[in-house]
Design an enzyme around this catalytic site. Structure first.
Site, mmCIF file in Angstrom:
data_model
loop_
_atom_site.group_PDB
_atom_site.id
_atom_site.type_symbol
_atom_site.label_atom_id
_atom_site.label_comp_id
_atom_site.label_asym_id
_atom_site.label_seq_id
_atom_site.Cartn_x
_atom_site.Cartn_y
_atom_site.Cartn_z
ATOM 1 N N GLU A 1 42.538 39.487 50.041
ATOM 2 C CA GLU A 1 43.245 38.411 49.340
ATOM 3 C C GLU A 1 42.931 37.162 50.009
ATOM 4 O O GLU A 1 43.446 36.067 49.703
ATOM 5 C CB GLU A 1 44.816 38.563 48.992
ATOM 6 C CG GLU A 1 44.873 39.268 47.457
ATOM 7 C CD GLU A 1 44.483 40.746 47.753
ATOM 8 O OE1 GLU A 1 44.794 41.423 48.804
ATOM 9 O OE2 GLU A 1 43.824 41.244 46.840
ATOM 10 N N ASN B 1 39.287 45.586 46.471
ATOM 11 C CA ASN B 1 38.613 44.735 45.798
ATOM 12 C C ASN B 1 37.681 43.706 46.413
ATOM 13 O O ASN B 1 37.861 43.301 47.390
ATOM 14 C CB ASN B 1 39.696 43.819 44.887
ATOM 15 C CG ASN B 1 40.593 43.065 45.836
ATOM 16 O OD1 ASN B 1 41.499 43.596 46.761
ATOM 17 N ND2 ASN B 1 40.349 41.748 45.902
ATOM 18 N N ASP C 1 41.376 43.530 39.935
ATOM 19 C CA ASP C 1 42.106 43.840 41.346
ATOM 20 C C ASP C 1 42.304 45.305 41.319
ATOM 21 O O ASP C 1 43.372 45.764 41.825
ATOM 22 C CB ASP C 1 43.280 43.148 41.604
ATOM 23 C CG ASP C 1 43.871 43.354 42.908
ATOM 24 O OD1 ASP C 1 42.982 43.407 43.868
ATOM 25 O OD2 ASP C 1 44.973 43.417 43.035
#
Lengths: 610, 205
Positions: A209, A293, A335
């Site tokens: 992220e 991801n 995700d």
């Protein structure tokens, strides 16, 4: 290529001495049910205890034997180890490790805190590290090497080898840096377990992220010297992929298998974090882990399969070379990290004996693969709510994505609604167990759907790099957010399913007593009949459970331990309830907010028969 | 089964020429500021013309009131009363200004991983909706986002608010985020919805 060759030669030279004995010793210890020597119990990730003193007929009278406060409030994932007469307990940030003397009323033999003067060994302040941890301060536990070492993978990515007897540092090395860098190493954090193979310890990394390019790195257990590093994406040499020997769906992956699937330099901030629970087969000498991801969450800016994010990796632990790769979610738009645990089981699949690998992915499909060849054998939904893909094409291995739920097809600035599962996945990191008695898999799951709107964001090194907004809610037709299920990995079918008001975010453990343990976010430690799912025992621990069950025997008595301490990603949405509990007034249960049920606090609860 | 039913309802709705009285989406509005020069939201009320075929209701419901107050801000007792007596319940329809919508979107991309969905808080970060209700000013809201906040600045031990001053996905949107959180704190918009929005306001050249 020259760097690759050098790595190979260096690793072979370092790994050879004492290689066989350490491995054999650890595997022998794993077979002794009185100890719990690795986070998953064994290399195969069965999370199964051969102890049967606590069983179907008496588990109802289970009592708390003792408890221990970790002194840390935030989310506690993972679980304790028991080596001989000593238990090792870890905490969320600051990642304290305690050694408890089981012979002396759990007296604290030593306590190790990697944070000194507010700083981690890598030099970052604890505050800075906390600020780049996605989703709470969790750590998934320490591991043990039979040369008397406890290894901690701290939040700042430091790998720390401790003397199991004294808690003194043997060596410390910082794997990556959580500081701000230009590409790749910025804002990396450590939350996954360190994984012991032979005389090596390997670690993944977190931070997809934050635009990190993640990797697996292997270290020498004696010296802390780096042996090899395999990136999740990039040039073949970076990934330790051999274009002609590494296969996917039984075919060689070919040259630049990753570079071809990213626009421009996007792979440099490609994500692919590794922070779940891993597997190792010593006969095949293969390490198994999954990658997370691709970043960002906005798929529109990275057209292509984004290899090898969302991929099961099978690698030679001695030199890191990839044997086979299987990408579960090419071009992720939701995700659905592929990091979940790898469970290795020798079983019959469609009538044929297989060395299988079973993996319950975030994307809602449960995969059964041949772990030697990487052949895809079974891929079925383990929650009927899953709707983003109709099925997995068994010839190509590709999920058949439904346009209506494709956030890329719908496009930027469009809200794609009613996607199941939510970004949490049908299952997150909470590991499943394999019940050797029934041959069934005991799987803690989420039952949550979402709306997802991707939009353009800038990459700023060291900052969150997300690019999608989402709202989550219970799957349609129900008000519960979780299920605890039994899964048949040959047929690809749910055998029984227990609804739970909240996502089941704890790791399961099956035992030879015919029972399976799991915990709930409200804090209930539960035991069910492994065959039927019938609840046989329930006790409310001091805080919500996101830790993993374990068992051991001490002085002839069986104990079962579990870490409580609510938090993690589950602590984000569920603290206040996922949706308006009153939408439509009465349609949804009124008490769906977790903070009405439990509060923070790391506590170990240990059960035994009276 | 459900899809068929929904489809049927949709067909019926179309053939009856919309049973729900609806109004077209109003024009764009300028981003608003209150009398103290703090950013604030604009709401235009009215039932929109996009109809949910499964409920035959407009899709722009932005709040449910229980006895005149936002449902997520009343006591359990009050909720029970509203469950029993439908006359106490009022559904509100409308649109938010584009700035507030942008704030909603930026919040759920950047802030919600700690502060929870709908500004409701998590196990480790406070509810910003509650913080505003308790008097957090725009200036303080702005300063904390830009500079961060650690234990030394009064955060709960172990909690750290990162500084977002250098983050181009956050810093330019702080005013809009405040508009969104203010609307939540004032009980104007409900939870778990994508905000129905007015068109984007374009500055005159």
């Amino acid at each position: 290529m020259s760097i690759l060759k050098k790595t190979l030669i260096a690793s072979a030279a370092l790994a050879l001495p004492g290689l066989v004995s350490a491995n054999a010793k650890l595997e022998k210890m794993m077979k002794d049910p009185s100890q719990w020597v690795q986070q998953s119990g064994d290399y195969a990730g069965h999370r199964y205890s051969e102890l049967d003193q606590i069983n179907k007929s008496n588990v109802g009278s289970l009592k708390v034997a003792w408890t221990f406060s970790t002194g840390v409030l935030r989310g506690h994932e993972g679980g304790p180890l028991v080596i001989g007469d000593v238990m090792y307990v870890h905490t969320a940030i600051p990642n304290i490790v305690y050694a408890l003397d089981l012979n002396d009323n759990q007296r604290i033999m030593w306590k190790y805190n990697p944070v000194k003067g507010g700083k981690y060994p890598g030099g970052e302040t604890m505050d800075r590290v906390i600020s780049v941890m996605c989703c709470d301060n969790v750590n998934r536990g320490v591991n043990y090497h039979p040369n008397g070492t406890i290894v901690l993978h701290a939040a700042d990515t430091s790998v720390i080898a401790l003397d199991a007897k004294t808690g003194k540092e043997k060596w410390v090395t910082t794997n990556l840096h959580s500081g701000t860098g230009k590409y790749g190493v910025s804002a990396s954090t450590g939350s996954g377990q360190p994984f012991i193979i032979k005389d090596m310890v390997g670690v993944g990394c977190s931070g997809a992220e934050f635009g990190v390019r993640c990797n697996w790195t292997q270290y020498d257990i004696k010296t802390g010297k780096r042996l090899w590093r395999a990136y999740s994406m990039g040039p073949d040499a970076d990934m330790l992929v051999d274009p002609s020997k590494t296969t996917s769906m039984l075919k060689p992956v070919g040259k630049d298998s990753s570079l071809k699937t990213w626009p421009g330099d996007a792979w440099k901030i490609g994500g692919g974090s590794i922070w779940g629970f891993y597997g190792y087969d010593s006969k095949l000498n293969t390490l198994y882990y999954g990658t997370g991801n691709p970043s960002t969450w906005n798929p529109v800016v990275r057209p292509g399969d984004n290899k090898w994010s969302m991929t099961i990796n099978a690698r030679n632990p001695d030199n890191g070379m990839a044997k086979w790769l299987y990408q579960m979610t090419p071009y992720d738009e939701w995700d659905y990290d592929g990091v979940n645990e790898m469970i290795l089981v020798d079983m019959k699949v469609k009538g044929k004996n297989r060395k299988a690998l079973v993996h319950f992915d975030r994307n809602g499909f449960a995969y059964t693969m041949d772990r030697a060849s990487g052949e895809l054998l079974v891929a079925e939904k383990y929650d009927p709510a899953v709707n983003w893909a109709t099925h997995v094409d068994m010839k190509t291995g590709r999920p058949q994505v439904v346009d209506r739920y494709s956030t890329a097809h719908q496009g930027e600035d469009v809200n794609t609604t009613n996607i199941c599962p939510a970004a949490l996945g049908t299952k997150d990191q909470q590991p499943a167990a394999y019940d050797r008695l029934s041959g069934l898999f005991m799987v803690p799951t989420n039952h949550v759907c979402m709306d997802y709107e991707p939009f353009k964001v800038d990459y700023v090194a060291g900052n969150a790099y997300v690019g999608a907004t989402l709202s989550m809610y219970p799957a349609p037709g129900g008000t519960h957010l979780g299920n605890f299920i039994a899964w048949d990995a040959d047929k690809g079918k749910i055998v029984w399913s227990n609804p739970e008001p909240f996502s089941v975010w704890s790791g399961a453990m099956a035992t030879a007593g015919g029972i399976t343990f799991y915990g709930t976010l409200e804090g209930y430690a539960k035991a069910v009949d492994s065959k039927t799912g019938k609840e046989l025992f329930s006790f409310k621990t001091p805080s919500g459970i996101i830790g993993n069950f374990m068992a051991y025997e001490h002085k002839g008595k069986q104990y079962v331990g579990i870490l409580s301490g609510v938090g993690g990603w589950a602590g984000i949405g569920l603290a206040a309830g996922l949706t308006d509990p009153t939408a439509g007034l009465g349609a949804v249960g009124a008490y769906s907010a977790l903070h009405n049920h439990t509060n923070l606090g790391g506590v170990l609860t240990v059960f035994a028969l009276p | 089964m459900n899809i068929n039913k929904n489809f049927l309802a949709f067909v019926i709705t179309l053939s009856l020429g919309f049973q729900v009285h609806s109004v077209p989406r109003p024009d764009a509005v300028e981003p608003a500021w209150d009398e103290n020069d703090n950013p604030t939201y604009v709401i235009k009320y009215g039932k929109g013309d996009r109809i949910d075929p499964s409920t035959n209701k407009p899709l722009n419901m932005i709040q449910i009131l229980c006895d005149g107050k936002a449902v997520d801000q009343v006591s359990e007792e009050k909720l029970d009363a509203c469950r029993d007596d439908a006359s106490l319940v009022e559904e509100q329809y409308g649109w938010m200004d584009f700035s507030t919508y942008k704030g909603w979107r930026a919040y759920h991309a950047e802030c919600h991983v700690c502060h929870g969905p709908d500004a409701m808080g998590s196990t480790y970060a406070p509810s910003l909706m509650v913080s505003l209700q308790q008097g957090l000013s725009f200036d303080d809201f702005y300063a904390v986002i830009m500079n961060g906040r650690g234990e030394a600045e009064g955060a709960v031990a172990g909690n750290v608010m990162p500084a977002f001053g250098a983050n181009t996905n956050v810093a330019p949107h702080v005013e809009d985020m405040y508009r969104y959180v203010k609307a939540r704190a004032d009980g104007k918009i409900r939870r778990g919805v994508r905000l129905p929005k007015l068109p984007k306001f374009k500055e005159a050249e």
